[in-house]
Enzyme design. Structure first.
Site, PDB file in Angstrom:
ATOM      1  CB  ALA A  60      50.746  11.270  -0.262  1.00  0.00           C
ATOM      2  N   GLY A 100      48.239  15.074   2.680  1.00  0.00           N
ATOM      3  CA  GLY A 100      47.976  13.933   3.556  1.00  0.00           C
ATOM      4  C   GLY A 100      48.414  14.194   4.990  1.00  0.00           C
ATOM      5  CD  GLU A 103      43.849  14.205   2.859  1.00  0.00           C
ATOM      6  OE1 GLU A 103      44.944  13.835   2.418  1.00  0.00           O
ATOM      7  OE2 GLU A 103      42.766  14.008   2.273  1.00  0.00           O
ATOM      8  CD  GLU A 123      46.138  17.035  -0.879  1.00  0.00           C
ATOM      9  OE1 GLU A 123      45.905  18.249  -0.747  1.00  0.00           O
ATOM     10  OE2 GLU A 123      46.176  16.245   0.087  1.00  0.00           O
TER      11      GLU A 123
END
Ligand SMILES: CCCCCCCCCCCCC[C@H](O)CC(=O)SCCNC(=O)CCNC(=O)[C@H](O)C(C)(C)COP(=O)(O)OP(=O)(O)OC[C@H]1O[C@@H](n2cnc3c(N)ncnc32)[C@H](O)[C@@H]1OP(=O)(O)O
Ligand SMILES: NC(=O)c1ccc[n+]([C@@H]2O[C@H](COP(=O)([O-])OP(=O)(O)OC[C@H]3O[C@@H](n4cnc5c(N)ncnc54)[C@H](O)[C@@H]3O)[C@@H](O)[C@H]2O)c1
Length: 724
Positions: A60, A100, A103, A123
């Protein structure tokens, strides 16, 4: 969405957001649109997701976490959308798949990676947890222990390890995209149920409860007040206890808690501060840079504590080294130590000693012959902290080294200009202050003198980069930035002992705050004799102290002779088995409170008429931390550093400041400058003979200006150093 080839049945979705394909709102929207389009197109039989420019995705967009529109797009539902696709989706992982990004790959039905790719869920390092269902899918894929390890540490793992863990299905050495297309074509029509991770059970452990109990204890022990690792643990634990959808709800709850935390803000600030600090000064580099740092020969003088670590660090970066000592006895001692360090480093690396090739004299040679320096490009001097000796060496270097060679000193406090004055090339003299152990610590404080050229500064920054260190450029003053800010901190710690505290109470308060090690345990580790030698050199103690000098006063200011008194009794810390603490033996590591020291402190207070009082944790923290921060404001006002971010990067990477508190100046901004000022005023009134507690004029100015945000502080100063 694009097609791999005109008639191909495989649709390609390429994540595109240079430089690292971060998942911004726009990228996520495009990903969702691409998926829906591919799903709706009957000619598409499979989908491949990859990243532009050889990088899958760094996750992200971290900048997005602090923008107001952040809640409009969520990544988790898009990952679910990928997984629920009726057409097989293959992730082609090149370069990096982090956060992300990974993910997204976990949502895919197949993952294929290039052998050089790195994967991870980092993260936690920015104060968060994987918030796009990663804490629920990863344990289902690779099991709870491995998932917990990756998620709570944030470590990156190489593709080879990912394959062993079952995180990827296949690794390739050649063209990842073509291999992924081949795989996508191969799996068209195969059942997707078994490939959907959300449908898989979490693999059972023989004793899940006991495992989780132990894992939590370990996480807590390492976290020391840092919240994210524990919440990461809770999210993975939820995967072991709840069905997928409920686990996802729990993950979301925990993610939101972290997202709004001060710690996440601090860590994200630190992430960008580190990058800004490096970028600022690298931009000073002329083009092309002088020397090709990785192929030219570097040498340094002095193979003591620091020299050993510096040599190791250079060899690890594949920079050829010539190591010089004053005589054969020191040389042999130094060689043995360096070889030992390199053996240990090699054991941690893939390929071992062969990769480092340190037995090859073309990579690393040891000598006592100063003339061997005539052809080197860069010297790092690390001899004793003695100005006369440093000047003698620099004079010799200036005569022997070739005209373009850069002359660096590893002094921890001495005047760079004075050292440069011993040479005929002061523009090429610069401070490169490594931190102990130099092959481990990430900070390189780079100190320019009055005559140091921008080219020299840029070259030193390039060196930091080659050594995988964080270079921070600062001006020349006693102690530079890091040690100068440390002096008042340590001074307060000792004053607190005089007034009634104990080493273990002071250390505990600062370790609870998050420091890796408190000031007294640190002093015992580094050796009390180091500071003692320096104070003797400054005439603050020892034979050059004028007769009749008051025991607790120097130059009209408060002074504590306590560290000197300990040294006079041979208590140098760990190396002598006694210092502020006692140890099991000389060289012992386990600090135990020492009744002798407690009674020594009582006698000391009695003999100086000091009334012992109880000092609480709040006072310990405020006096130590705010005096350090106060010095930071003075440094900024004097133009010794160009921004508060630089001070914070120095403290996080060189002094064990807890990263989740963002560095001392960021911390000051979070507690509020008016609060810092009020406390300094209070303590300064109580201790008028301690100048370092007197609030800096710059701090007062910022408070008077209404406590502006940290980003604006420097605009309140008119003077800036031309070199910063
Ligand atoms: C999703 C939209 C945003 C808002 C929505 C919020 C609602 C909630 C949604 C929840 C979704 C959660 C999703 C997920 O679980 C959370 C995350 O993914 S957090 C991000 C995790 N990733 C990382 O922490 C990786 C960080 N980056 C790195 O480790 C390194 O940069 C690197 C990728 C290994 C590359 O290293 P280098 O080659 O050394 O290069 P640099 O470090 O100098 O980086 C180059 C350049 O890129 C910038 N950058 C890197 N990563 C990011 C990033 N993730 N976001 C934004 N920018 C990034 C870096 O700052 C450099 O730029 P510069 O600062 O120099 O301008
Ligand atoms: N120790 C630390 O934690 C630390 C941290 C940062 C910076 N520094 C600085 O690094 C420098 C070295 O410190 P150290 O702790 O490694 O010292 P040290 O005493 O461990 O080593 C100094 C080395 O220099 C060698 N030396 C002395 N004269 C020499 C000469 N003429 N030619 C070649 N070699 C010579 C000595 O033989 C010795 O091995 C100092 O300036 C110190 O302030 C130390």
């Amino acid at each position: 969405m694009e097609r791999y080839a005109r008639s191909s049945a495989v649709a390609v979705i390429r994540l595109r957001n240079p430089p690292v394909n971060a998942l911004s709102v726009e990228v996520l929207q495009a990903l969702e649109d691409g998926l829906k389009k591919a799903e709706a197109d009957p000619s598409v039989k499979a989908i491949m997701i990859c990243g532009e420019n050889g990088k899958f995705s760094a996750g992200a967009d971290i900048r997005g976490f602090s923008t107001p529109k952040r809640h409009r797009v969520a990544l988790g539902p898009i990952v679910s959308l990928i997984e629920s696709s009726e057409k097989p989706v293959v992730a082609a992982i090149e370069g990096i798949a982090l956060g992300g990004g990974l993910e997204v790959a976990l949502g895919c039905h197949y993952r294929l990676a290039h052998v050089k790719a790195q994967m991870g869920l980092p993260e936690v390092t920015i104060g968060l947890l994987p918030g796009a269902e990663g804490t629920q899918r990863l344990p289902r894929l690779i099991g709870v222990p491995a998932a917990l390890d990756m998620i709570t540490t944030g470590k990156h793992i190489p593709a080879t390890e990912a394959l062993k863990l079952g995180l990827v299905d296949e690794i390739v050495e050649e063209n990842t995209i073509e291999a992924a297309i081949r795989l996508a074509n191969k799996v068209i029509g195969q059942p997707l149920g078994p490939r959907r991770l959300s449908l898989k059970p979490v693999p059972k452990l023989p004793n899940t409860d006991a495992f989780l109990r132990e894992a939590l204890a370990k996480v807590k022990k390492q976290a020391r007040g840092f919240l994210a690792p524990e919440l990461c643990f809770q999210a993975v634990k939820a995967a072991t206890e709840r069905p997928f959808a409920e686990g996802v709800r729990r993950e979301r709850e925990l993610f939101q808690r972290l997202l709004s935390s001060e710690q996440a803000r601090a860590l994200q600030y630190a992430f960008f501060a580190e990058r800004a600090v490096s970028r600022d000064h690298l931009s000073l580099a002329p083009s092309p840079l002088p020397g090709t740092l990785l192929s030219d020969v570097y040498i340094y003088t002095g193979l003591g504590t620091m020299g050993q670590g510096i040599a190791t660090s250079l060899v690890k970066a594949k920079i050829p080294v010539v190591a010089l000592e004053q005589d054969l006895e020191y040389l042999n001692k130094g060689r043995k130590a360096v070889m030992g360090l390199l053996e240990r480093e090699a054991m941690k690396m893939e390929g071992g000693a062969q990769t480092l090739d340190f037995h090859n004299p073309a990579r690393l040679q040891f000598t006592v012959d100063f003339d061997l320096l005539s052809d080197v490009d860069l010297v790092i001097e690390a001899v004793f902290e003695d100005m006369a000796l440093k000047k003698e060496i620099f004079h010799k270097l200036s005569k022997i080294c070739k005209p373009g060679a850069l002359l660096c000193t590893n002094t921890s406090a001495l005047n760079i200009d004075e050292i440069a004055s011993a040479t005929s090339r002061p523009q090429q003299v610069i401070g490169t202050h490594f931190f102990s152990p130099a092959h481990v610590m990430r900070l390189l404080e780079i100190i320019y003198g009055r005559h140091t050229s921008p080219t020299a500064i840029a070259t030193a920054m390039q060196l930091a980069k080659a050594l995988k260190k964080v270079g921070v450029v600062v001006g020349n003053c006693f102690g530079f930035v890091g040690n100068r800010m440390m002096f008042p901190y340590v001074e307060q710690a000792v004053f607190l002992l005089e007034e009634g505290s104990r080493p273990e109470a002071v250390d505990q308060a600062l370790e609870d705050f998050g420091f890796k090690i408190g000031p007294f345990r640190m002093s015992d580790l580094a050796g009390l004799d180091v500071g003692w030698r320096s104070r003797k050199g400054q005439g603050l103690t020892g034979p050059s102290l004028p007769a009749g000098t008051a025991a607790r006063q120097r130059h009209g200011q408060r002074y504590s002779p306590l560290p000197d008194l300990l040294c006079e009794r041979g208590r140098f810390g760990q190396k002598t088995g006694k210092g502020w603490y006692q140890y099991e033996k000389a060289g012992g590591r386990t600090a135990v409170p020492d009744p002798w020291l407690h009674s020594f402190l009582s006698q000391y207070r009695d003999s100086h008429g000091i009334k012992t009082r109880y000092i609480d944790q709040e006072e310990i923290l405020e006096r130590c931390l705010f005096s350090l921060i106060n010095e930071g404001f003075a440094i900024l006002a004097e133009g010794i550093a160009s921004a508060p971010e630089h001070l914070d990067v120095i403290y996080i990477n060189g002094y064990g400041w807890p990263k989740h508190r963002g560095g001392p100046m960021f911390y000051a901004s979070t507690v509020g400058l008016p609060h810092v000022l009020a406390k300094l005023q209070k303590y300064s009134e109580a201790h008028p003979d301690v100048p370092k507690l007197r609030p800096s004029a710059f701090l007062k100015k910022l408070v008077a200006a209404g406590n502006p945000p940290l980003k604006e502080w420097m605009s309140y100063l008119s003077r800036q150093s031309p070199k910063l």
